[in-house]
Design an enzyme around this catalytic site. Structure first.
Site, PDB file in Angstrom:
ATOM      1  N   ARG A 243       0.849  -1.191   0.000  1.00  0.00           N
ATOM      2  CA  ARG A 243       0.000   0.000   0.000  1.00  0.00           C
ATOM      3  C   ARG A 243       0.888   1.247   0.000  1.00  0.00           C
ATOM      4  NH1 ARG A 243      -2.393  -3.669   3.499  1.00  0.00           N
ATOM      5  NH2 ARG A 243      -4.523  -4.303   2.918  1.00  0.00           N
ATOM      6  N   LYS A 270      -2.720  -2.057   7.758  1.00  0.00           N
ATOM      7  CA  LYS A 270      -4.156  -1.792   7.800  1.00  0.00           C
ATOM      8  C   LYS A 270      -4.885  -2.787   8.684  1.00  0.00           C
ATOM      9  CE  LYS A 270      -8.149  -1.239   4.728  1.00  0.00           C
ATOM     10  NZ  LYS A 270      -8.618  -1.257   3.321  1.00  0.00           N
ATOM     11  N   HIS A 332      -2.163   2.769  -5.474  1.00  0.00           N
ATOM     12  CA  HIS A 332      -2.910   1.556  -5.128  1.00  0.00           C
ATOM     13  C   HIS A 332      -3.142   0.677  -6.365  1.00  0.00           C
ATOM     14  CE1 HIS A 332      -5.268  -0.294  -1.829  1.00  0.00           C
ATOM     15  NE2 HIS A 332      -5.923  -0.861  -2.825  1.00  0.00           N
ATOM     16  N   ARG A 335      -1.288  -2.606  -6.953  1.00  0.00           N
ATOM     17  CA  ARG A 335      -1.749  -3.823  -6.265  1.00  0.00           C
ATOM     18  C   ARG A 335      -2.689  -4.620  -7.165  1.00  0.00           C
ATOM     19  NH1 ARG A 335      -1.089  -4.109  -0.903  1.00  0.00           N
ATOM     20  NH2 ARG A 335      -3.181  -4.837  -0.357  1.00  0.00           N
ATOM     21  N   HIS A 359      -4.077  -9.159   2.512  1.00  0.00           N
ATOM     22  CA  HIS A 359      -5.522  -9.164   2.690  1.00  0.00           C
ATOM     23  C   HIS A 359      -5.896 -10.143   3.797  1.00  0.00           C
ATOM     24  CE1 HIS A 359      -6.283  -7.674  -1.698  1.00  0.00           C
ATOM     25  NE2 HIS A 359      -6.031  -6.687  -0.858  1.00  0.00           N
ATOM     26  N   TYR A 369      -7.139 -21.116   8.315  1.00  0.00           N
ATOM     27  CA  TYR A 369      -5.871 -21.502   7.707  1.00  0.00           C
ATOM     28  C   TYR A 369      -4.972 -20.294   7.434  1.00  0.00           C
ATOM     29  CZ  TYR A 369      -7.847 -26.130   7.111  1.00  0.00           C
ATOM     30  OH  TYR A 369      -8.408 -27.352   7.353  1.00  0.00           O
TER      31      TYR A 369
END
Length: 393
Positions: A243, A270, A332, A335, A359, A369
């Site tokens: 980011r 984040k 951004h 990404r 994420h 997991y």
């Protein structure tokens, strides 16, 4: 004998106070200085008490009788009128003291420890800018939906629709905190949600994979005459697709040259989790070049004007504009570009790229997991991605 307005008006002062009875315990007390006071004498739990009903003529005979009627109804219900009045005065004082801003700061102190420092600062700064000047000094119990809507509309009128929505959400949290602590009865934010302008979620601008070669060529030619440090920032964000905030606030302490890793601490992420960015040989080369330029400062990308501060997001956007990509590419956007290209061109599974993007898994099964960080696979992937970009030159 019941009083009349004429009797009340014509009652002249005497040497000593005297009373004119109206019946049912109410009378008009006339003082030597000419002042006239309505009083109600009653008994509660066997004790004689006195209740003030107002001053004549500000409080007329008819108004005094209405107050008497309300007091007698309280007595019939087993409530002492004097204590009820004291209670209401105390509540009114508390209400006046519990303004929206007072409650908001109390809510903020209660929540602050759960938030990252930067997020906490952002919340209170926005409240101080948009909300407190409008309703900060108003008792929270007196804020009705139309007034709150007026405040939020002013934010919308700036074109900041997403911010208006978030500010309304924060106001709702403050009202619900006030309800929980007994300082408010309702949350007016719930009544105005439908009155807000709808927010259209737009994706960050990003070039297509087929446009990458020309972008890299433009960055290498540097016809835009960008500073070397700015070019290094663009190269590193393209190689690591972190980011923009994570890039511009990077410190040299986070860079492990020996292990070829960039370890971003949780407080800068984040999602509040430590994030490891494997560094390709090309990324290490960019960082070594940047070390020559800014190695004496703690920040990897310090401002050229105030080197103790980092470059801003506008530095990245400005560089993209000068390269001819205004409206077509953002920080951004790298990404989204990396996600598409690595899956499409290099054949990596979505979850591997997703972890590199830091994420958080959306469903419970994936979260279970989440320990599978695919670090070894990500190291190989990041080197292959860097080689892919280099070959596009």
């Amino acid at each position: 004998m019941a009083l009349t307005d004429i009797k009340c008006k014509s009652a002249s002062p005497r040497d000593k106070p005297y009373r004119l009875s109206d019946g049912k315990g109410m009378y008009l007390e006339v003082r030597p200085n000419g002042s006239k006071y309505w009083r109600y004498k009653y008994r509660f739990v066997g004790k004689e008490k006195l209740l003030a009903l107002g001053v004549y003529p500000e409080t007329s005979l008819a108004e005094a009788r209405e107050k008497l009627l309300r007091a007698r109804k309280l007595l019939e219900g087993g409530v002492d009128p004097s204590q009820e009045r004291k209670k209401k005065k105390a509540l009114a004082k508390e209400s006046a003291e519990n303004t929206f801003e007072v409650i908001a700061w109390e809510w903020y102190a209660n929540r602050k420890s759960r938030w990252r420092e930067r997020y906490a600062e952002e919340i209170i700064t926005r409240l101080e800018k948009d909300i407190f000047p409008e309703i900060g000094n108003i008792p929270i119990v007196e804020i009705e939906p139309p007034l709150l809507l007026h405040v939020i509309r002013k934010i919308e009128n700036r074109g900041a629709y997403e911010l208006a929505k978030r500010q309304l959400q924060k106001c709702g949290e403050i009202f619900r905190y006030a309800i929980a602590t007994g300082k408010a009865l309702r949350d007016p934010s719930q009544d105005i949600k439908e009155a807000l302008m709808p927010v259209r979620k737009e994706h960050f601008a990003a070039i297509d994979i087929k446009e990458l070669p020309e972008f890299i060529a433009a960055l290498e030619r540097n016809d835009a005459r960008l500073y070397q440090s700015t070019r290094n920032a663009l190269k590193l964000i393209m190689l690591t697709f972190v980011r923009t905030s994570e890039l511009i606030n990077a410190t040299w302490e986070e860079i492990d040259f020996d292990n070829k890793e960039w370890v971003i601490p949780a407080e800068r992420m984040k999602m509040g989790k430590v994030h490891i960015v494997p560094l390709s040989c090309q990324a290490i080369e960019v960082l070594e070049n940047q070390k020559i330029l800014a190695g004496q400062w703690p920040l990897v990308f310090p401002s050229s004007v105030k080197p103790r501060n980092s470059i801003s997001n506008n530095t990245i956007l400005g560089a993209l504009k000068r390269l001819g990509y205004q409206g077509r590419m953002t920080g951004h956007g790298f990404r989204a570009l990396a996600m598409s290209a690595i899956k499409q061109e290099l054949g990596y599974r979505h979850e591997v790229v997703d972890r590199q993007l830091a994420h958080v898994p959306k469903n419970k099964i994936d979260k279970a997991y989440d320990r599978a960080l695919f670090l070894k696979e990500r190291k190989i992937m990041m080197q292959e991605w860097a080689d892919y970009l280099e070959n596009l030159k």
